[in-house]
Structure formats: structure tokens, C-alpha cells
Design a protein around this motif. Structure first.
Motif, PDB file in Angstrom:
ATOM      1  N   ALA A 128      33.867  36.221  30.570  1.00  0.00           N
ATOM      2  CA  ALA A 128      32.470  36.094  31.572  1.00  0.00           C
ATOM      3  C   ALA A 128      33.196  34.992  32.239  1.00  0.00           C
ATOM      4  CB  ALA A 128      31.761  36.730  30.589  1.00  0.00           C
ATOM      5  N   ILE A 129      32.670  33.874  31.673  1.00  0.00           N
ATOM      6  CA  ILE A 129      32.945  32.264  32.286  1.00  0.00           C
ATOM      7  C   ILE A 129      33.930  32.221  33.189  1.00  0.00           C
ATOM      8  CG2 ILE A 129      32.896  29.469  32.141  1.00  0.00           C
ATOM      9  CD1 ILE A 129      30.043  30.847  30.751  1.00  0.00           C
ATOM     10  N   ALA A 130      35.230  33.077  33.141  1.00  0.00           N
ATOM     11  CA  ALA A 130      36.086  32.821  33.911  1.00  0.00           C
ATOM     12  C   ALA A 130      35.742  33.777  35.388  1.00  0.00           C
ATOM     13  CB  ALA A 130      37.365  33.216  33.558  1.00  0.00           C
ATOM     14  N   LEU A 131      35.237  34.737  35.065  1.00  0.00           N
ATOM     15  CA  LEU A 131      34.919  35.994  36.360  1.00  0.00           C
ATOM     16  C   LEU A 131      34.107  35.494  37.089  1.00  0.00           C
ATOM     17  CD1 LEU A 131      35.023  38.713  37.002  1.00  0.00           C
ATOM     18  CD2 LEU A 131      33.633  39.348  35.775  1.00  0.00           C
ATOM     19  N   SER A 132      33.186  34.513  36.273  1.00  0.00           N
ATOM     20  CA  SER A 132      32.232  33.984  37.142  1.00  0.00           C
ATOM     21  C   SER A 132      32.008  32.393  38.530  1.00  0.00           C
ATOM     22  CB  SER A 132      30.900  33.434  36.171  1.00  0.00           C
ATOM     23  OG  SER A 132      31.969  32.161  36.030  1.00  0.00           O
ATOM     24  N   VAL A 133      33.105  32.466  37.067  1.00  0.00           N
ATOM     25  CA  VAL A 133      34.199  31.035  38.915  1.00  0.00           C
ATOM     26  C   VAL A 133      35.242  31.991  39.870  1.00  0.00           C
ATOM     27  CG1 VAL A 133      35.533  29.333  38.419  1.00  0.00           C
ATOM     28  CG2 VAL A 133      33.507  29.292  36.757  1.00  0.00           C
ATOM     29  N   THR A 134      36.060  32.796  39.260  1.00  0.00           N
ATOM     30  CA  THR A 134      36.737  33.516  40.114  1.00  0.00           C
ATOM     31  C   THR A 134      37.037  34.537  40.570  1.00  0.00           C
ATOM     32  OG1 THR A 134      38.494  34.924  38.094  1.00  0.00           O
ATOM     33  CG2 THR A 134      38.857  33.338  38.806  1.00  0.00           C
ATOM     34  N   ARG A 150      37.574  37.093  40.133  1.00  0.00           N
ATOM     35  CA  ARG A 150      38.101  38.949  40.122  1.00  0.00           C
ATOM     36  C   ARG A 150      38.750  38.814  38.732  1.00  0.00           C
ATOM     37  NH1 ARG A 150      43.921  37.765  42.432  1.00  0.00           N
ATOM     38  NH2 ARG A 150      44.152  39.674  42.725  1.00  0.00           N
ATOM     39  N   ARG A 151      38.356  39.735  38.384  1.00  0.00           N
ATOM     40  CA  ARG A 151      39.375  40.241  36.851  1.00  0.00           C
ATOM     41  C   ARG A 151      40.272  40.088  36.658  1.00  0.00           C
ATOM     42  NH1 ARG A 151      36.528  43.469  33.383  1.00  0.00           N
ATOM     43  NH2 ARG A 151      38.405  44.640  31.511  1.00  0.00           N
ATOM     44  N   GLU A 152      41.395  40.099  37.352  1.00  0.00           N
ATOM     45  CA  GLU A 152      42.696  39.706  36.642  1.00  0.00           C
ATOM     46  C   GLU A 152      42.717  38.417  36.957  1.00  0.00           C
ATOM     47  OE1 GLU A 152      42.052  41.163  39.111  1.00  0.00           O
ATOM     48  OE2 GLU A 152      42.560  43.181  39.440  1.00  0.00           O
ATOM     49  N   ASP A 153      41.861  37.718  37.606  1.00  0.00           N
ATOM     50  CA  ASP A 153      42.158  35.936  37.530  1.00  0.00           C
ATOM     51  C   ASP A 153      41.890  35.268  36.415  1.00  0.00           C
ATOM     52  OD1 ASP A 153      43.908  35.873  39.650  1.00  0.00           O
ATOM     53  OD2 ASP A 153      42.641  35.361  40.979  1.00  0.00           O
ATOM     54  N   ALA A 154      40.283  35.890  36.005  1.00  0.00           N
ATOM     55  CA  ALA A 154      39.634  35.821  35.272  1.00  0.00           C
ATOM     56  C   ALA A 154      40.240  36.039  34.236  1.00  0.00           C
ATOM     57  CB  ALA A 154      37.556  36.775  35.191  1.00  0.00           C
ATOM     58  N   GLU A 155      41.142  37.368  33.402  1.00  0.00           N
ATOM     59  CA  GLU A 155      41.729  37.436  31.815  1.00  0.00           C
ATOM     60  C   GLU A 155      42.964  36.435  31.957  1.00  0.00           C
ATOM     61  OE1 GLU A 155      43.323  41.449  33.099  1.00  0.00           O
ATOM     62  OE2 GLU A 155      41.647  42.412  32.453  1.00  0.00           O
ATOM     63  N   ASP A 156      43.509  35.742  32.935  1.00  0.00           N
ATOM     64  CA  ASP A 156      44.570  34.908  32.363  1.00  0.00           C
ATOM     65  C   ASP A 156      44.185  32.915  33.058  1.00  0.00           C
ATOM     66  OD1 ASP A 156      46.793  36.869  34.006  1.00  0.00           O
ATOM     67  OD2 ASP A 156      46.805  35.796  36.334  1.00  0.00           O
ATOM     68  N   ALA A 157      43.031  32.819  33.090  1.00  0.00           N
ATOM     69  CA  ALA A 157      42.260  32.098  33.543  1.00  0.00           C
ATOM     70  C   ALA A 157      41.713  31.823  31.703  1.00  0.00           C
ATOM     71  CB  ALA A 157      40.759  31.061  34.751  1.00  0.00           C
ATOM     72  N   ALA A 158      41.536  33.280  30.885  1.00  0.00           N
ATOM     73  CA  ALA A 158      40.396  33.305  29.806  1.00  0.00           C
ATOM     74  C   ALA A 158      41.740  32.581  28.043  1.00  0.00           C
ATOM     75  CB  ALA A 158      40.350  34.069  29.987  1.00  0.00           C
ATOM     76  N   GLN A 159      43.236  33.303  29.090  1.00  0.00           N
ATOM     77  CA  GLN A 159      43.941  33.248  27.997  1.00  0.00           C
ATOM     78  C   GLN A 159      44.642  32.011  27.848  1.00  0.00           C
ATOM     79  OE1 GLN A 159      47.256  36.285  28.772  1.00  0.00           O
ATOM     80  NE2 GLN A 159      48.193  35.614  27.239  1.00  0.00           N
ATOM     81  N   GLU A 160      44.967  31.401  29.353  1.00  0.00           N
ATOM     82  CA  GLU A 160      45.337  30.399  29.440  1.00  0.00           C
ATOM     83  C   GLU A 160      44.391  29.254  28.679  1.00  0.00           C
ATOM     84  OE1 GLU A 160      46.437  26.960  33.015  1.00  0.00           O
ATOM     85  OE2 GLU A 160      46.532  29.085  33.546  1.00  0.00           O
ATOM     86  N   SER A 161      43.445  29.606  28.521  1.00  0.00           N
ATOM     87  CA  SER A 161      42.181  28.696  27.834  1.00  0.00           C
ATOM     88  C   SER A 161      42.361  28.569  26.818  1.00  0.00           C
ATOM     89  CB  SER A 161      40.522  29.006  28.766  1.00  0.00           C
ATOM     90  OG  SER A 161      40.718  28.890  30.088  1.00  0.00           O
ATOM     91  N   PHE A 162      42.512  29.382  26.757  1.00  0.00           N
ATOM     92  CA  PHE A 162      42.778  29.501  24.750  1.00  0.00           C
ATOM     93  C   PHE A 162      44.073  29.205  24.001  1.00  0.00           C
ATOM     94  CE2 PHE A 162      39.978  33.853  24.532  1.00  0.00           C
ATOM     95  CZ  PHE A 162      39.282  32.533  23.731  1.00  0.00           C
ATOM     96  N   ILE A 163      45.194  29.058  24.919  1.00  0.00           N
ATOM     97  CA  ILE A 163      46.347  28.043  24.621  1.00  0.00           C
ATOM     98  C   ILE A 163      45.776  26.391  24.398  1.00  0.00           C
ATOM     99  CG2 ILE A 163      48.070  27.768  25.608  1.00  0.00           C
ATOM    100  CD1 ILE A 163      48.641  30.657  26.601  1.00  0.00           C
ATOM    101  N   VAL A 164      45.278  26.837  25.799  1.00  0.00           N
ATOM    102  CA  VAL A 164      45.263  24.644  26.005  1.00  0.00           C
ATOM    103  C   VAL A 164      44.224  24.385  24.395  1.00  0.00           C
ATOM    104  CG1 VAL A 164      43.367  23.072  27.450  1.00  0.00           C
ATOM    105  CG2 VAL A 164      44.979  25.124  28.380  1.00  0.00           C
ATOM    106  N   VAL A 198      37.876  26.596  29.969  1.00  0.00           N
ATOM    107  CA  VAL A 198      37.556  28.007  30.204  1.00  0.00           C
ATOM    108  C   VAL A 198      37.464  27.444  32.112  1.00  0.00           C
ATOM    109  CG1 VAL A 198      36.451  30.118  31.094  1.00  0.00           C
ATOM    110  CG2 VAL A 198      37.215  29.210  28.811  1.00  0.00           C
ATOM    111  N   ARG A 199      36.157  27.064  32.355  1.00  0.00           N
ATOM    112  CA  ARG A 199      35.493  26.632  32.971  1.00  0.00           C
ATOM    113  C   ARG A 199      36.850  25.724  34.483  1.00  0.00           C
ATOM    114  NH1 ARG A 199      31.270  24.793  31.009  1.00  0.00           N
ATOM    115  NH2 ARG A 199      29.757  26.374  30.915  1.00  0.00           N
TER     116      ARG A 199
END
Length: 191
Positions: free
Chosen positions: A37-43, A45-59, A81-82
Motif C-alpha cells: 500500500a505504501i509503495a503503491l501510494s508512492v509509485t 503502479r502495481r508492478e512498481d509497488a510490488e518491486d519496491a515492496a519486495q526490495e524493501s523486505f530484502i533491504v 519502503v517509502r
């Protein structure tokens, strides 16, 4: 695994720091929808939000030792995430090229339903983009994810009354913007 469900974030972070993958997995389960939800609020786009969220968990996993207040893992993680979402937008804007001329667009007609859904999604996206970052985050966490005011306040580190205020103004702005879009669309159809 059952025992992890009863632990608070601080205890889970402590176990994750010791290499307990199941504990970190529970943190992922707890925060995956909020991260999206946070990633979607920033990006936007669903695809970008999924990528950003996944990358955030790794970080977050790589930097779990840097979480100074494990009991506040949610706020720390949502900040990651933001930031990751904003970084993704910057990277994508560098890669964007010029749009194809309209004459090169496909001539295949889309079904009316798909067109209507796309138009609605575009209207919602434009309206969401016009909100401030914090209004967009609060609105998506509350209305899309079903979080309570106190949960949002705790995770975003702001007073509950401020969350309510942001939610009120976000909804008010969304109604105003969407109403204006519908009126403009109706005026265009009537000519």
C-alpha cells in the motif's frame, strides 16, 4: 511457527537478528500488505509497488541490525519502503524514452468493460497522485488495507488525531477530484 504469531515486533526482530528465518517470515507476513500500500501510494503502479515492496523486505533483512528500536520495526520498515519506492521512481524516470506516436498505437478495439476499468483506474490514480504523500499513505492503509487509526499512527509515528485529520482531508479531496472528473467527462460527451 505458531509461537511467532504471539510475539510482538521487537521479539521477532530479536529472533531474526539471531538468524531465525521464521521470525523474519512472520514480520514479512505482518507487513506485506502495508508495504504494498505504501509503495503503491508512492509509485502509482502495481508492478512498481510490488518491486519496491519486495526490495524493501530484502533491504530490511540485510540491515536488521540497524533497527535501533525493534519494538518500532513497523515505522522503521515503512520508511525503507517509502525510500525504496522513491528510488525506484527516480531510476524509472531515467529509463523512460519518448512515447510512441498515437498513429503507431494498436488498432485492436478493447472491449468496453476493459476500457471503462482502465478509465476508472486512471481517474483514481490521478486523484491519488494529487494528494500529499502522507494523505495518500493514510488513505490507502485505512481504506485499502483496513488498518485502524491507532495502527497507522503507531506505524507512521504521528498522533492518532493527525491520522484522522489526514484521512478526512484525503477523502474530501478524493470526492472533490473524482466529482470534477465525472463532471468534465459528462460535459465532453454532451458537447
Amino acid at each position: 511457527m505458531r509461537e511467532h504469531l504471539e510475539l510482538d515486533d521487537g521479539a521477532l526482530v530479536g529472533r531474526a537478528r539471531l538468524g531465525d528465518e521464521t521470525a523474519y517470515g512472520e514480520l514479512v507476513v505482518r507487513y506485506r500488505r502495508a508495504a504494498f500500500a505504501i509503495a503503491l501510494s508512492v509509485t502509482g503502479r502495481r508492478e512498481d509497488a510490488e518491486d519496491a515492496a519486495q526490495e524493501s523486505f530484502i533491504v530490511a533483512l540485510e540491515r536488521i541490525e540497524e533497527c535501533r528500536r525493534p519494538e518500532r520495526f513497523g515505522a522503521w520498515f515503512l520508511t525503507i519502503v517509502r525510500n525504496r519506492s522513491r528510488n525506484l521512481l527516480r531510476r524509472e524516470s531515467l529509463r523512460e524514452g519518448e512515447a510512441l506516436p498515437f498513429s503507431l498505437a494498436s488498432s485492436i478495439a478493447e472491449p468496453d468493460r476493459m476500457t471503462e476499468r482502465a478509465e476508472l483506474r486512471d481517474r483514481l490514480t490521478r486523484a491519488l497522485e494529487s494528494l500529499s504523500d502522507v494523505q495518500r499513505e493514510v488513505l490507502l492503509l485505512h481504506d485499502l488495507e483496513g488498518w485502524k487509526h491507532k495502527e497507522i499512527a503507531d506505524r507512521l509515528e504521528m498522533p492518532s488525531g493527525t491520522v484522522r485529520s489526514h484521512l478526512h482531508y484525503a477523502r474530501k479531496n478524493m470526492r472533490r477530484l473524482l466529482s470534477r472528473e465525472v463532471q468534465l467527462e459528462a460535459a465532453e460527451r454532451t458537447g
